[in-house]
Design a protein around this motif. Structure first.
Motif, mmCIF file in Angstrom:
data_model
loop_
_atom_site.group_PDB
_atom_site.id
_atom_site.type_symbol
_atom_site.label_atom_id
_atom_site.label_comp_id
_atom_site.label_asym_id
_atom_site.label_seq_id
_atom_site.Cartn_x
_atom_site.Cartn_y
_atom_site.Cartn_z
ATOM 1 N N GLU A 154 -9.256 -2.596 -3.068
ATOM 2 C CA GLU A 154 -8.875 -1.233 -2.722
ATOM 3 C C GLU A 154 -7.792 -1.212 -1.658
ATOM 4 O O GLU A 154 -6.918 -0.361 -1.630
ATOM 5 C CB GLU A 154 -10.101 -0.410 -2.276
ATOM 6 N N ARG A 155 -7.821 -2.222 -0.757
ATOM 7 C CA ARG A 155 -6.793 -2.314 0.276
ATOM 8 C C ARG A 155 -5.461 -2.749 -0.335
ATOM 9 O O ARG A 155 -4.396 -2.264 0.051
ATOM 10 C CB ARG A 155 -7.252 -3.344 1.319
ATOM 11 N N THR A 156 -5.536 -3.665 -1.303
ATOM 12 C CA THR A 156 -4.332 -4.122 -1.980
ATOM 13 C C THR A 156 -3.648 -2.963 -2.689
ATOM 14 O O THR A 156 -2.428 -2.828 -2.647
ATOM 15 C CB THR A 156 -4.681 -5.223 -3.001
ATOM 16 N N TRP A 157 -4.431 -2.115 -3.354
ATOM 17 C CA TRP A 157 -3.869 -0.949 -4.037
ATOM 18 C C TRP A 157 -3.173 -0.021 -3.050
ATOM 19 O O TRP A 157 -2.051 0.442 -3.281
ATOM 20 C CB TRP A 157 -4.994 -0.220 -4.758
ATOM 21 N N MET A 158 -3.822 0.228 -1.924
ATOM 22 C CA MET A 158 -3.257 1.140 -0.932
ATOM 23 C C MET A 158 -2.001 0.576 -0.297
ATOM 24 O O MET A 158 -1.055 1.307 0.029
ATOM 25 C CB MET A 158 -4.309 1.449 0.143
ATOM 26 N N ASP A 159 -1.949 -0.748 -0.144
ATOM 27 C CA ASP A 159 -0.784 -1.373 0.476
ATOM 28 C C ASP A 159 0.472 -1.251 -0.370
ATOM 29 O O ASP A 159 1.582 -1.482 0.109
ATOM 30 C CB ASP A 159 -1.067 -2.859 0.750
ATOM 31 N N ALA A 160 0.306 -0.900 -1.658
ATOM 32 C CA ALA A 160 1.473 -0.771 -2.528
ATOM 33 C C ALA A 160 2.269 0.497 -2.223
ATOM 34 O O ALA A 160 3.409 0.632 -2.665
ATOM 35 C CB ALA A 160 1.033 -0.760 -3.993
ATOM 36 N N TYR A 161 1.700 1.421 -1.478
ATOM 37 C CA TYR A 161 2.364 2.687 -1.180
ATOM 38 C C TYR A 161 2.946 2.675 0.226
ATOM 39 O O TYR A 161 2.330 2.164 1.169
ATOM 40 C CB TYR A 161 1.394 3.854 -1.322
ATOM 41 N N GLU A 162 4.115 3.268 0.371
ATOM 42 C CA GLU A 162 4.781 3.436 1.651
ATOM 43 C C GLU A 162 5.268 4.874 1.748
ATOM 44 O O GLU A 162 5.474 5.535 0.725
ATOM 45 C CB GLU A 162 5.976 2.484 1.777
ATOM 46 N N PRO A 163 5.474 5.390 2.961
ATOM 47 C CA PRO A 163 6.085 6.722 3.076
ATOM 48 C C PRO A 163 7.447 6.752 2.382
ATOM 49 O O PRO A 163 8.191 5.772 2.407
ATOM 50 C CB PRO A 163 6.226 6.901 4.594
ATOM 51 N N ILE A 164 7.743 7.882 1.745
ATOM 52 C CA ILE A 164 9.002 8.049 1.027
ATOM 53 C C ILE A 164 9.779 9.182 1.674
ATOM 54 O O ILE A 164 9.265 10.299 1.815
ATOM 55 C CB ILE A 164 8.749 8.390 -0.459
ATOM 56 N N GLN A 165 11.003 8.902 2.079
ATOM 57 C CA GLN A 165 11.836 9.954 2.662
ATOM 58 C C GLN A 165 12.577 10.688 1.551
ATOM 59 O O GLN A 165 13.310 10.081 0.763
ATOM 60 C CB GLN A 165 12.831 9.380 3.664
ATOM 61 N N ILE A 166 12.388 12.003 1.493
ATOM 62 C CA ILE A 166 13.046 12.822 0.486
ATOM 63 C C ILE A 166 14.415 13.268 0.977
ATOM 64 O O ILE A 166 15.421 13.208 0.265
ATOM 65 C CB ILE A 166 12.190 14.060 0.148
ATOM 66 N N GLY B 122 -4.428 9.464 -6.274
ATOM 67 C CA GLY B 122 -5.548 9.625 -7.194
ATOM 68 C C GLY B 122 -5.210 9.161 -8.593
ATOM 69 O O GLY B 122 -4.482 8.195 -8.784
ATOM 70 N N LEU B 123 -5.710 9.882 -9.603
ATOM 71 C CA LEU B 123 -5.478 9.517 -10.999
ATOM 72 C C LEU B 123 -4.421 10.383 -11.657
ATOM 73 O O LEU B 123 -4.146 10.226 -12.845
ATOM 74 C CB LEU B 123 -6.792 9.640 -11.783
ATOM 75 N N ALA B 124 -3.799 11.300 -10.914
ATOM 76 C CA ALA B 124 -2.851 12.234 -11.512
ATOM 77 C C ALA B 124 -1.416 11.772 -11.291
ATOM 78 O O ALA B 124 -1.105 11.051 -10.339
ATOM 79 C CB ALA B 124 -3.054 13.630 -10.924
ATOM 80 N N PHE B 125 -0.540 12.222 -12.182
ATOM 81 C CA PHE B 125 0.880 11.857 -12.085
ATOM 82 C C PHE B 125 1.524 12.569 -10.902
ATOM 83 O O PHE B 125 1.269 13.738 -10.654
ATOM 84 C CB PHE B 125 1.598 12.270 -13.382
ATOM 85 N N GLY B 126 2.412 11.849 -10.195
ATOM 86 C CA GLY B 126 3.195 12.491 -9.152
ATOM 87 C C GLY B 126 2.981 11.906 -7.780
ATOM 88 O O GLY B 126 2.244 12.443 -6.967
ATOM 89 N N THR B 127 3.635 10.776 -7.495
ATOM 90 C CA THR B 127 3.561 10.166 -6.168
ATOM 91 C C THR B 127 4.872 10.318 -5.410
ATOM 92 O O THR B 127 4.932 10.016 -4.226
ATOM 93 C CB THR B 127 3.248 8.663 -6.274
ATOM 94 N N GLY B 128 5.921 10.739 -6.101
ATOM 95 C CA GLY B 128 7.239 10.810 -5.490
ATOM 96 C C GLY B 128 8.102 9.626 -5.845
ATOM 97 O O GLY B 128 9.313 9.631 -5.602
ATOM 98 N N ASN B 129 7.503 8.584 -6.420
ATOM 99 C CA ASN B 129 8.279 7.412 -6.816
ATOM 100 C C ASN B 129 9.051 7.645 -8.119
ATOM 101 O O ASN B 129 10.059 7.002 -8.360
ATOM 102 C CB ASN B 129 7.352 6.199 -6.999
ATOM 103 N N HIS B 130 8.555 8.533 -8.962
ATOM 104 C CA HIS B 130 9.200 8.775 -10.246
ATOM 105 C C HIS B 130 10.475 9.596 -10.038
ATOM 106 O O HIS B 130 10.517 10.525 -9.235
ATOM 107 C CB HIS B 130 8.242 9.510 -11.171
ATOM 108 N N TRP C 28 9.261 14.144 4.241
ATOM 109 C CA TRP C 28 8.662 12.881 3.824
ATOM 110 C C TRP C 28 7.433 13.117 2.947
ATOM 111 O O TRP C 28 6.770 14.142 3.057
ATOM 112 C CB TRP C 28 8.199 12.081 5.050
ATOM 113 N N ILE C 29 7.148 12.117 2.099
ATOM 114 C CA ILE C 29 5.842 12.001 1.445
ATOM 115 C C ILE C 29 5.109 10.875 2.152
ATOM 116 O O ILE C 29 5.635 9.755 2.277
ATOM 117 C CB ILE C 29 5.971 11.638 -0.036
#
Length: 212
Positions: free
Chosen positions: A98-110, A136-144, A115-116
Motif C-alpha cells: 500500500e505504501r508502494t502504491w502511494m509513493d507512485a503519486y506526487e503533487p502536480i502543478q497545474i 481511489g478506483l475512479a478515473f481522474g488523477t490529473g496525470n491524464h 496544485w493537485i
C-alpha cells in the motif's frame, strides 16, 4: 516471503485458458495487461473488452520456510500447454504494497498557485489552491492529458459564482477544482457508481461537498 511472477503473452482468444491454467497451478492471483499499447475506449457497465495481445500474469507466494518453487518445471509445463506463447518470470521481495502504491503519486502543478496534492502528502505551497485528492478506483488523477488540460483551462477561466457541470466526473477532480476556484455550485454525473462515491469523498475532503 517473496513472490514469483510468471508473465505469459497470448492472443485475446487464449486469455481464458491461460487464466485457468495459472490458477490451476496455484497462482494466488492472475492479472491482465496490455501487451501492445492498444487503446481501449471506456467500456459501458458490464462490458469487459480485452486487448488483442494480453500479458497474463500469475503470482505465486513463496513462504520463507517452504521449499523453493521449481520455476523451470512450472515453465516447462506451461510451455507444453502454450508452445507459442512468450514466457518470462521474476521474483519480488515482500514489501508494504500500500505504501508502494502511494509513493507512485506526487503533487502536480497545474499552473501558478494551483496544485493537485494526494491527500496523504503536504502541499508544496500552502497558500495555493490545492486540490486534495484520493485517486481511489475512479478515473481522474490529473496525470491524464485531457484532465490536465481541462484543469489548466479552469485555472485561466473566471468561474466565480458560476454553475458548472462535470459530465463524466470520474474522481470529481474537475468539479472540485471549479468549486475551489469560486464556482457557486457544481453538478457532477457519471454512469459508474464508484465514480459518484469517489466524487463525493473528494468533495468532502476539500470542504466543498455542500456546493456539489
Amino acid at each position: 516471503m517473496k513472490w514469483l511472477q510468471i508473465h505469459i503473452t497470448v492472443d485475446q482468444a487464449q486469455v481464458d485458458f491461460t487464466e485457468t491454467l495459472l490458477s490451476s497451478l496455484g497462482a494466488v492471483s492472475v492479472t491482465l495487461d496490455d501487451a501492445e499499447n492498444q487503446d481501449l475506449l471506456e467500456p459501458l457497465p458490464g462490458e469487459t473488452p480485452l486487448w488483442n495481445k494480453v500479458i497474463v500474469t500469475g503470482i505465486y507466494a513463496q513462504e520463507d520456510d517452504e521449499e523453493e518453487i521449481d520455476v523451470a518445471a512450472l515453465e516447462t509445463f506451461i510451455r507444453a500447454q502454450l508452445p507459442e506463447a512468450p514466457i518470462r518470470h521474476e521474483f519480488l521481495e515482500d514489501q508494504a504494497w500500500e505504501r508502494t502504491w502511494m509513493d507512485a503519486y506526487e503533487p502536480i502543478q497545474i499552473s501558478e498557485k494551483f496544485w493537485i496534492v494526494p491527500e496523504w502528502m503536504e502541499a508544496p505551497e500552502a497558500d495555493a489552491v490545492n486540490i486534495k485528492l484520493d485517486p481511489g478506483l475512479a478515473f481522474g488523477t490529473g496525470n491524464h492529458a485531457s484532465t490536465f488540460l481541462c484543469l489548466q483551462w479552469l485555472s485561466k477561466t473566471d468561474v466565480k459564482d458560476k454553475i458548472v457541470i462535470d459530465y463524466g466526473c470520474g474522481s470529481g477532480i474537475l468539479a472540485v477544482a471549479a468549486l475551489l476556484l469560486g464556482a457557486k455550485y457544481a453538478y457532477a454525473t457519471d454512469i459508474d457508481p464508484q465514480a459518484v462515491l469517489a466524487t463525493k469523498q473528494n468533495a468532502e475532503l476539500n470542504g466543498v461537498l455542500d456546493r456539489l
